[in-house]
Design a protein around this motif. Structure first.
Motif, PDB file in Angstrom:
ATOM      1  N   UNK A  16       9.974  37.126  82.226  1.00 64.60           N
ATOM      2  CA  UNK A  16       9.861  36.693  80.837  1.00 64.60           C
ATOM      3  C   UNK A  16      10.756  37.416  79.860  1.00 64.60           C
ATOM      4  N   UNK A  17      11.541  38.419  80.326  1.00 65.11           N
ATOM      5  CA  UNK A  17      12.372  39.210  79.415  1.00 65.11           C
ATOM      6  C   UNK A  17      13.755  39.426  80.017  1.00 65.11           C
ATOM      7  N   UNK A  18      14.800  39.051  79.269  1.00 67.50           N
ATOM      8  CA  UNK A  18      16.175  39.368  79.655  1.00 67.50           C
ATOM      9  C   UNK A  18      16.537  40.684  78.965  1.00 67.50           C
ATOM     10  N   UNK A  19      16.366  41.788  79.685  1.00 71.51           N
ATOM     11  CA  UNK A  19      16.505  43.122  79.081  1.00 71.51           C
ATOM     12  C   UNK A  19      17.955  43.474  78.795  1.00 71.51           C
ATOM     13  N   UNK A  20      18.859  43.133  79.704  1.00 72.44           N
ATOM     14  CA  UNK A  20      20.305  43.363  79.513  1.00 72.44           C
ATOM     15  C   UNK A  20      21.047  42.073  79.806  1.00 72.44           C
ATOM     16  N   UNK A  21      21.845  41.639  78.831  1.00 73.05           N
ATOM     17  CA  UNK A  21      22.492  40.332  78.908  1.00 73.05           C
ATOM     18  C   UNK A  21      24.013  40.501  78.897  1.00 73.05           C
ATOM     19  N   UNK A  22      24.598  40.688  80.110  1.00 73.16           N
ATOM     20  CA  UNK A  22      26.057  40.782  80.286  1.00 73.16           C
ATOM     21  C   UNK A  22      26.667  41.846  79.343  1.00 73.16           C
ATOM     22  N   UNK A  23      26.241  43.081  79.541  1.00 72.32           N
ATOM     23  CA  UNK A  23      26.685  44.180  78.677  1.00 72.32           C
ATOM     24  C   UNK A  23      27.946  44.835  79.233  1.00 72.32           C
ATOM     25  N   UNK A  24      28.946  44.998  78.365  1.00 71.45           N
ATOM     26  CA  UNK A  24      30.161  45.761  78.657  1.00 71.45           C
ATOM     27  C   UNK A  24      30.145  47.020  77.796  1.00 71.45           C
ATOM     28  N   UNK A  25      30.431  48.173  78.406  1.00 72.13           N
ATOM     29  CA  UNK A  25      30.386  49.434  77.663  1.00 72.13           C
ATOM     30  C   UNK A  25      31.383  50.418  78.253  1.00 72.13           C
ATOM     31  N   UNK A 380      -4.374  36.035  70.043  1.00 73.92           N
ATOM     32  CA  UNK A 380      -3.349  35.111  69.539  1.00 73.92           C
ATOM     33  C   UNK A 380      -3.099  35.347  68.050  1.00 73.92           C
ATOM     34  N   UNK A 381      -4.177  35.569  67.311  1.00 77.20           N
ATOM     35  CA  UNK A 381      -4.059  35.764  65.866  1.00 77.20           C
ATOM     36  C   UNK A 381      -3.322  37.062  65.531  1.00 77.20           C
ATOM     37  N   UNK A 382      -3.684  38.143  66.202  1.00 75.72           N
ATOM     38  CA  UNK A 382      -3.077  39.441  65.892  1.00 75.72           C
ATOM     39  C   UNK A 382      -1.631  39.531  66.392  1.00 75.72           C
ATOM     40  N   UNK A 383      -1.347  38.932  67.537  1.00 77.57           N
ATOM     41  CA  UNK A 383       0.035  38.928  68.053  1.00 77.57           C
ATOM     42  C   UNK A 383       0.957  38.255  67.045  1.00 77.57           C
ATOM     43  N   UNK A 384       0.493  37.152  66.470  1.00 76.32           N
ATOM     44  CA  UNK A 384       1.304  36.441  65.478  1.00 76.32           C
ATOM     45  C   UNK A 384       1.389  37.209  64.165  1.00 76.32           C
ATOM     46  N   UNK A 385       0.266  37.706  63.688  1.00 75.63           N
ATOM     47  CA  UNK A 385       0.225  38.380  62.379  1.00 75.63           C
ATOM     48  C   UNK A 385       1.041  39.659  62.355  1.00 75.63           C
ATOM     49  N   UNK A 386       1.080  40.382  63.479  1.00 73.44           N
ATOM     50  CA  UNK A 386       1.764  41.673  63.519  1.00 73.44           C
ATOM     51  C   UNK A 386       3.084  41.617  64.293  1.00 73.44           C
ATOM     52  N   UNK A 387       3.539  40.416  64.595  1.00 72.91           N
ATOM     53  CA  UNK A 387       4.840  40.229  65.253  1.00 72.91           C
ATOM     54  C   UNK A 387       4.971  41.104  66.498  1.00 72.91           C
ATOM     55  N   UNK A 388       3.934  41.077  67.338  1.00 67.75           N
ATOM     56  CA  UNK A 388       3.972  41.824  68.596  1.00 67.75           C
ATOM     57  C   UNK A 388       4.779  41.011  69.594  1.00 67.75           C
ATOM     58  N   UNK A 389       5.894  41.541  70.026  1.00 71.54           N
ATOM     59  CA  UNK A 389       6.820  40.788  70.872  1.00 71.54           C
ATOM     60  C   UNK A 389       6.411  40.915  72.334  1.00 71.54           C
ATOM     61  N   UNK A 390       5.802  39.854  72.832  1.00 69.24           N
ATOM     62  CA  UNK A 390       5.300  39.815  74.202  1.00 69.24           C
ATOM     63  C   UNK A 390       5.291  38.369  74.667  1.00 69.24           C
TER      64      UNK A 390
END
Length: 506
Positions: A16-25, A380-390
């Motif tokens: 469910x999470x793309x942690x690194x997306x084609x990173x050049x460094x 559901x209510x708290x995840x939306x209200x507090x912008x918890x990214x999950x």
């Protein structure tokens, strides 16, 4: 100059999470290269790939122009890459020397005396002096970090990764670390400095690479950028680095602490005769260097440590030595100093963590059984209200970033609409966006009439948020000052225990 390290097209995906997306460094020899980004931006994941803790799903790693495969920390160490994690990987019962050589080749033929000699030499060379015979349990946090750095250098690290190295340090220890880093780079060591603190990045780094939601946004030279630009690159919008708040309108006392005495282990005094009041509609900040009795004071107020002498009242009611649940019923809410050990049950999912303080109350419990529907609706209510990214509420708390873990705690305690909110290091280890969010919520609670007791070692945070400030030193409340006429020099002297000189400076 050619890069000592190059990453090309690094990809890492978790469910469910793309942690690194084609990173050049690219990282160059002898520089401090800062890796900046919000919590969950992919900084630590990228460095965990470089150190062999994770395997990349795609991409290539080049050291001095040669492609390498790093499939374990042992291989990374062989290639000259060391890493110091935010949470130290030391065994407290062992000595410094034993921790440093732990896991190295040698078996029963390890020579501790020779190892201690080499550690002293390395300590002198890099400005990392520490007693090799000392047990780690007896060392300060700053000294333990020195041990971690020495451990990497002892094993031949030429590239040193520091993951949020100042998150647990006092301001004085942070300055000492920066002196050490400058000495390391002068000796040819390359440092990758993972952080979210803009002022520290500006002070120590040569270049800054900013990540946002798994992608590399931009790499800039520190000397030609600004904190405002870096904040915008991190968050993707303009960030107000200067907090705007209205004057407080304090009301009746909500928390009253009178001549409080608290002991720590071995019956040593931790809090000595402290008295103060926090009123409705104000933020009372407690400033001081970590370890001067703040932790024991808060534990006593929240029912986690016994009071040996003195009184505590909450909303006019006797609250001395009440158990935590009784204090919750009086309207107290607590954001603890360690979100992972005290604030969350990491193996529980998000939905379960959000009801930890009221799981025994209707509608979450019926006939001693948890009710799935009310739990899900609240989540559901708290995840939306507090912008918890999950991705969803079934994700274990351990899989959330630090900022999102703190949002879970904030959502849970504010759901109760508390009359007294005790916030201890509420933004420790958080990025600029999450810090701004937490600050806004603390001020909003104050403006609703909540009494807020804020404990922080970040003096800027105390000055920006507080209406009144108490300064603590060795368990004694040195003074209480109004923020509108606070003298920073005077506060600094009081934090160092120099009350007489502080009075002369006024």
């Amino acid at each position: 100059m050619k890069p000592i390290l190059s990453l090309r097209g690094i990809v890492k995906e978790f469910p469910g999470v793309l942690a690194n997306d084609h990173i050049d460094l690219d990282v160059y020899p002898g520089e401090v290269h800062a890796l900046l980004g919000e919590n969950g931006a992919g900084k630590s994941t990228l460095m965990n790939i470089l150190y062999g803790l994770y395997g990349a799903d795609a991409g290539h790693i080049f050291l001095e122009g040669r492609e390498v495969i790093i499939d374990s920390p042992r291989q990374a160490i062989r290639l000259g890459i060391g890493m110091v994690h935010q949470h130290f990987m030391l065994i407290p019962a062992l000595t410094v020397a034993e921790n440093i050589i732990l896991g190295m080749a040698g078996g029963i033929h390890l020579n501790l005396r020779e190892a201690a000699r080499k550690i002293r030499v390395a300590g002198d060379q890099y400005g990392l002096k520490v007693n090799p015979e000392a047990r780690v349990a007896t060392l300060s946090v700053g000294q333990q970090q020195r041990v971690e750095i020495l451990k990497a250098l002892y094993r031949g690290a030429r590239i040193l990764i520091l993951d949020e190295p100042t998150a647990v340090l006092t301001p004085q220890e942070t300055q000492e670390l920066f002196i050490i880093l400058k000495r390391l780079t002068a000796e040819g060591v390359t440092v990758i400095f993972i952080s979210h603190k803009l002022n520290e990045v500006m002070a120590i780094s040569r270049r800054v690479s900013v990540l946002r939601r798994g992608r590399l946004v931009k790499t800039v030279f520190t000397e030609v950028t600004s904190p405002e630009e870096l904040a915008r690159l991190m968050v993707g919008r303009e960030v107000n680095l200067h907090l705007d708040k209205q004057s407080s309108r304090p009301g009746m006392p909500v928390l009253e602490v009178e001549d409080l005495h608290v002991q720590k282990e071995q019956n040593l005094p931790a809090v000595r005769g402290i008295s103060f009041t926090v009123r409705a509609g104000e933020i009372f900040g407690l400033a001081g260097v970590d370890g001067n009795g703040q932790s024991e004071l808060i534990k006593a107020i929240t029912g986690l440590l016994p009071v040996s002498k003195g009184r505590i009242k909450v909303c006019g009611q006797e609250a001395t030595n009440l158990p935590p649940r009784k204090l919750l019923d009086l309207g107290l809410a607590h954001i603890p100093e360690d979100r992972q050990r005290q604030g969350l049950v990491l193996d529980m999912n998000l939905k379960e963590n959000l009801i930890l303080e009221y799981f025994y109350q209707p509608p979450f419990t019926r006939h001693h059984f948890l009710q799935a529907k009310p739990m899900q609706e609240l989540a559901n209510r708290l995840i939306k209200a507090y912008d918890i990214r999950t991705p969803n509420s079934e994700v274990p708390a351990v899989n959330l970033s630090g900022g999102n873990q703190q949002k879970v705690i904030l959502a849970r305690v504010l759901y109760r609409q508390p009359k007294l909110l005790i916030a201890v290091h509420p933004t420790r280890g958080l990025d600029v966006g999450a810090t701004e969010y937490i600050h806004r919520n603390l001020i909003a609670e104050r403006d609703k009439g909540c009494a807020v007791l804020l404990v922080s070692t970040e003096l800027d945070e105390i000055l920006n948020l507080s209406d009144r400030i108490g300064i603590i030193y060795e368990g004694v409340l040195m003074d209480i000052v109004d923020t509108t006429n606070a003298d920073i020099t005077n506060i600094g002297l009081l934090m160092a225990g120099r009350k007489q000189k502080a009075e002369e400076a006024v």
